[in-house]
Write an enzyme that holds these catalytic residues in place. Structure first.
Site: not given
Ligand code: NDP
Ligand code: 8X3
Length: 253
Positions: A139, A152
């Site tokens: 991220s 985070y």
């Molecule tokens: P979402 O919330 O849409 O997706 C998160 C995914 O992670 C879900 O499929 C969820 O599945 C899975 N997950 C969460 N906790 C668990 C767990 N304990 N065990 C298994 N699976 C888990 O978020 P994003 O798609 O945005 O996030 C994906 C990645 O991208 C993350 O690592 C996030 O930190 C990163 N990210 C996101 C950004 C954003 O702005 N959206 C920016 C930068 C990075 P389920 O709940 O079914 O288990």
């Molecule tokens: C998710 C993006 O800016 O909320 O990793 O950290 S931010």
């Protein structure tokens, strides 16, 4: 054609879901993981014809289960070519002095330890075969720190460091290790961070055009498609309106 396999954690939503569909369209057979069975079933129904789909339901925090399930993949699913370590979330956004310790545990246990457990199950096979690609979703929060982002940001800085360490230790085996560090992507991320408060989570994406999950999936497609001698080691991708973790040009009326 030789069967190519991609394993995607967190495939029930957002970046993971979009990437699973993109990798399937590229011809990869898909192992998709997450905790929500119904979401995985629904994803399975979107697989293109001829693509095999293996849904695996587990919590990445559960070390024994991760090792049991991923350490004993069916014979024809064992040789994972691409591991996308994507499962993760932010939980809460409080000043550190009033932070919720359950939130801290969740972020460190899922974003850091979960990524390690999954990798631990898959890396030995890649080392044995001397091939494979690991893509870790970090991220902008792993490159910068912002107010109230404390734990985070710490978890994503850890992902950044662990990815660099992986690239070094797996170097003798020719395994490519990729880190993608997105800025603001409109997914369920903020809904989870703000514990289901949809009004608050919507405001995060208002007044500018955020990234969408497919933008990240497109980068994953590009990374996977590079020739064997090329690794996209470290990619930061932001919406054009975002200049840093804390600077977003918003046009709010
Ligand atoms: P979402 O919330 O849409 O997706 C998160 C995914 O992670 C879900 O499929 C969820 O599945 C899975 N997950 C969460 N906790 C668990 C767990 N304990 N065990 C298994 N699976 C888990 O978020 P994003 O798609 O945005 O996030 C994906 C990645 O991208 C993350 O690592 C996030 O930190 C990163 N990210 C996101 C950004 C954003 O702005 N959206 C920016 C930068 C990075 P389920 O709940 O079914 O288990
Ligand atoms: C998710 C993006 O800016 O909320 O990793 O950290 S931010």
């Amino acid at each position: 054609m030789e069967k190519k396999i991609a394993l995607i954690t967190g495939a029930t939503s957002g970046i993971g879901r979009a990437s699973a569909i993109t990798l399937a369209k590229m011809g990869f057979h898909i192992i998709a993981t997450g905790r929500r069975t119904d979401r995985l079933e629904e994803l399975g129904s979107e697989m293109p014809k001829g693509i095999d789909f293996l849904p695996l339901v587990f919590d990445v925090r559960d070390r024994e289960t991760v090792m049991e399930i991923l350490g004993n993949l069916p014979e024809n699913w064992k040789n994972v070519d691409v591991l996308l370590n994507n499962a993760g979330n932010a939980h809460g956004m409080d000043p550190i002095q009033s932070g919720n310790m359950d939130d801290w545990d969740a972020m460190i246990d899922i974003n850091v330890k979960g990524l390690l457990y999954v990798s631990k199950a898959i890396m030995p096979g890649m080392c044995e075969r001397k091939s494979g690609m690991i893509i870790n979703i970090g991220s902008i929060a792993g490159k910068e720190v912002y107010p109230n982002g404390n734990v985070y940001c710490g978890s994503k800085h850890a992902v950044d460091a662990i990815t660099k360490g992986m690239r070094m230790d797996l170097n003798p085996f020719g395994i490519r290790v990729v880190a993608i560090h997105p800025g603001l992507v409109e997914t369920e991320f903020s809904l989870v961070r703000f514990k289901g408060d949809s009004k608050r989570s919507e405001t995060i994406y208002q007044g500018y055009e955020p990234l969408v999950a497919q933008d990240i999936a497109d980068i994953i497609e590009f990374a996977v498609n590079r020739p064997a001698h090329v690794v996209l080691a470290d990619i930061v991708v932001l919406p054009t309106a975002q200049a840093s973790a804390t600077l977003v040009k918003k046009d709010l009326k």
